[in-house]
Design a protein around this motif. Sequence first.
Motif, PDB file in Angstrom:
ATOM      1  N   LEU A 172       4.498   5.595  -4.905  1.00 19.42           N
ATOM      2  CA  LEU A 172       5.215   5.702  -5.664  1.00 19.42           C
ATOM      3  C   LEU A 172       4.981   6.287  -7.013  1.00 19.42           C
ATOM      4  O   LEU A 172       3.874   5.926  -7.744  1.00 19.42           O
ATOM      5  CB  LEU A 172       6.527   4.747  -5.790  1.00 19.42           C
ATOM      6  N   THR A 173       5.833   7.058  -7.953  1.00 16.86           N
ATOM      7  CA  THR A 173       5.606   7.389  -9.225  1.00 16.86           C
ATOM      8  C   THR A 173       6.024   6.374 -10.280  1.00 16.86           C
ATOM      9  O   THR A 173       6.792   5.542 -10.102  1.00 16.86           O
ATOM     10  CB  THR A 173       5.885   8.898  -9.485  1.00 16.86           C
ATOM     11  N   GLY A 174       5.366   6.438 -11.408  1.00 16.55           N
ATOM     12  CA  GLY A 174       5.822   5.835 -12.839  1.00 16.55           C
ATOM     13  C   GLY A 174       5.488   4.256 -12.743  1.00 16.55           C
ATOM     14  O   GLY A 174       4.557   3.883 -12.027  1.00 16.55           O
ATOM     15  N   GLU A 175       6.098   3.447 -13.619  1.00 11.04           N
ATOM     16  CA  GLU A 175       5.717   2.140 -13.598  1.00 11.04           C
ATOM     17  C   GLU A 175       5.898   1.267 -12.433  1.00 11.04           C
ATOM     18  O   GLU A 175       5.303   0.357 -12.100  1.00 11.04           O
ATOM     19  CB  GLU A 175       6.592   1.587 -14.713  1.00 11.04           C
ATOM     20  N   THR A 176       6.803   1.714 -11.569  1.00  8.80           N
ATOM     21  CA  THR A 176       7.199   1.106 -10.198  1.00  8.80           C
ATOM     22  C   THR A 176       5.831   1.285  -9.250  1.00  8.80           C
ATOM     23  O   THR A 176       5.260   0.265  -8.624  1.00  8.80           O
ATOM     24  CB  THR A 176       8.400   1.765  -9.446  1.00  8.80           C
ATOM     25  N   GLY A 177       5.430   2.578  -9.245  1.00 12.21           N
ATOM     26  CA  GLY A 177       3.973   3.002  -8.532  1.00 12.21           C
ATOM     27  C   GLY A 177       3.020   1.996  -9.153  1.00 12.21           C
ATOM     28  O   GLY A 177       2.106   1.503  -8.249  1.00 12.21           O
ATOM     29  N   GLN A 178       2.952   1.930 -10.377  1.00  9.91           N
ATOM     30  CA  GLN A 178       1.822   1.267 -11.177  1.00  9.91           C
ATOM     31  C   GLN A 178       1.708  -0.145 -10.941  1.00  9.91           C
ATOM     32  O   GLN A 178       0.817  -0.796 -10.552  1.00  9.91           O
ATOM     33  CB  GLN A 178       1.978   1.520 -12.574  1.00  9.91           C
ATOM     34  N   PHE A 179       2.987  -0.869 -10.455  1.00  8.36           N
ATOM     35  CA  PHE A 179       3.050  -2.280 -10.300  1.00  8.36           C
ATOM     36  C   PHE A 179       2.348  -2.325  -8.791  1.00  8.36           C
ATOM     37  O   PHE A 179       1.600  -3.543  -8.592  1.00  8.36           O
ATOM     38  CB  PHE A 179       4.479  -2.706 -10.243  1.00  8.36           C
ATOM     39  N   TYR A 180       3.135  -1.715  -8.132  1.00  8.24           N
ATOM     40  CA  TYR A 180       2.285  -1.978  -6.580  1.00  8.24           C
ATOM     41  C   TYR A 180       0.874  -1.483  -6.552  1.00  8.24           C
ATOM     42  O   TYR A 180       0.062  -2.015  -5.632  1.00  8.24           O
ATOM     43  CB  TYR A 180       3.301  -0.850  -5.431  1.00  8.24           C
ATOM     44  N   GLN A 181       0.305  -0.605  -7.202  1.00  4.46           N
ATOM     45  CA  GLN A 181      -0.929  -0.250  -7.371  1.00  4.46           C
ATOM     46  C   GLN A 181      -1.646  -1.355  -7.916  1.00  4.46           C
ATOM     47  O   GLN A 181      -2.824  -1.780  -7.326  1.00  4.46           O
ATOM     48  CB  GLN A 181      -1.049   0.976  -8.364  1.00  4.46           C
ATOM     49  N   TRP A 182      -1.242  -2.118  -8.704  1.00  6.91           N
ATOM     50  CA  TRP A 182      -2.116  -3.337  -9.278  1.00  6.91           C
ATOM     51  C   TRP A 182      -1.998  -4.425  -8.253  1.00  6.91           C
ATOM     52  O   TRP A 182      -3.117  -5.051  -8.077  1.00  6.91           O
ATOM     53  CB  TRP A 182      -1.190  -3.704 -10.423  1.00  6.91           C
ATOM     54  N   LEU A 183      -0.707  -4.741  -7.579  1.00  2.00           N
ATOM     55  CA  LEU A 183      -0.773  -5.421  -6.373  1.00  2.00           C
ATOM     56  C   LEU A 183      -1.785  -5.143  -5.206  1.00  2.00           C
ATOM     57  O   LEU A 183      -2.658  -6.164  -4.771  1.00  2.00           O
ATOM     58  CB  LEU A 183       0.471  -5.694  -5.748  1.00  2.00           C
ATOM     59  N   ASN A 184      -1.903  -3.930  -4.992  1.00  2.00           N
ATOM     60  CA  ASN A 184      -2.540  -3.557  -3.979  1.00  2.00           C
ATOM     61  C   ASN A 184      -4.185  -3.592  -4.274  1.00  2.00           C
ATOM     62  O   ASN A 184      -5.045  -3.962  -3.437  1.00  2.00           O
ATOM     63  CB  ASN A 184      -2.507  -1.931  -3.658  1.00  2.00           C
TER      64      ASN A 184
ATOM     65  N   ALA B 146       1.106  -1.230   0.060  1.00  2.00           N
ATOM     66  CA  ALA B 146       0.118  -0.001  -0.073  1.00  2.00           C
ATOM     67  C   ALA B 146       0.801   1.155  -0.100  1.00  2.00           C
ATOM     68  O   ALA B 146       0.726   2.242  -0.629  1.00  2.00           O
ATOM     69  CB  ALA B 146      -0.916  -0.067   1.166  1.00  2.00           C
ATOM     70  N   ASP B 147       2.030   1.268   0.886  1.00  2.00           N
ATOM     71  CA  ASP B 147       2.574   2.292   0.706  1.00  2.00           C
ATOM     72  C   ASP B 147       3.620   2.574  -0.532  1.00  2.00           C
ATOM     73  O   ASP B 147       3.903   3.603  -0.940  1.00  2.00           O
ATOM     74  CB  ASP B 147       3.729   2.377   1.944  1.00  2.00           C
ATOM     75  N   ALA B 148       4.025   1.231  -1.090  1.00  2.00           N
ATOM     76  CA  ALA B 148       4.946   1.609  -2.348  1.00  2.00           C
ATOM     77  C   ALA B 148       3.931   1.930  -3.488  1.00  2.00           C
ATOM     78  O   ALA B 148       4.382   2.403  -4.592  1.00  2.00           O
ATOM     79  CB  ALA B 148       5.398   0.170  -2.515  1.00  2.00           C
TER      80      ALA B 148
END
Length: 305
Positions: free
Chosen positions: A265-277, A260-262
């Motif tokens: 983050l911005t960019g593709e890194t943040g998008q990856f963690y948004q998908w997991l969340n 949830a915290d990750a």
Amino acid sequence: MKAIRADFKALFEQYEAEFLVDLKAVLRVPSVRGVKTYQAPFGIGPKRALETVLSIATRMGFRTGQVGDCVGWAEYGPDESQAPTYFGILGHLDVVDVEDDWHYLPFDLTQVDNFLYGRGVLDNKGPLLSTLFALYLIKTQKIIFKHRVRIIFGTDEESGSQDIPLYLQQEAAPYAGFTPDCKFPAVYGERGLLDVQLSLPITDGSEPQITAIDGQFAKSYLPDHARLLLADGTVKIYQGKKAPSNAPEMADNVLPKLVADASQLTGETGQFYQWLNAKIGNQSTGENLGINFEDAASGALQLAF
């Protein structure tokens, strides 16, 4: 569950001290998978546990054998010439490694208030040795079997059961059987296990936002602590409650908190963690992935990360 027959209860009580001595001897072997070495394909610990149990079975007067230095067996009943097939009881002597969260010595037997503590008491040294001991008590009563009964001692269940294919290269499979494992002593079926690794190439240079993710992670349990280090110097520490991976409802899993915290983050890194969340988060039955299947026999699917 039916009450234990009074005669067998009395018989066990005669041999209870002997059983506890043998159980203690098996528990004291730290049979965590290790480095392959001479005559020990899964490490010294599992091999020592196997030798310990086979020594006990031999002392009890059973026919015994060993396959591939990693699977042993003890059997009772008519010999193979009289009974070509056999009923199998399959268990394992390897255990998951321990951490520093034990109140009692993990590789020993401790009795407190009529409870037994030690790594493997439930999974699977205790139930497996109980089965061996039950067969031994039957043997002491000179009860005659029409079919062979073979107890099979594996040593790699916690790491993928690579021992069983080696066993089946030399020995026939049982015509039927059960597994004495964990809380209820007879398991007739288990859900399948799917181990999935997700990978995503980061092409926009956003990956360095995370300096490190660390903690004690393993497939066998949901972690109770983790740490997220960000490139800007932010350190986030997560504390929760550990539980076996097959009982996610008992855990306060720290990974969804980290995700949830990750996801901020911005960019593709943040998008990856948004998908997991969004797709997994705190769910343990897979609703948002569309995989929340269940049936009467095995219950609901369990999802953990």
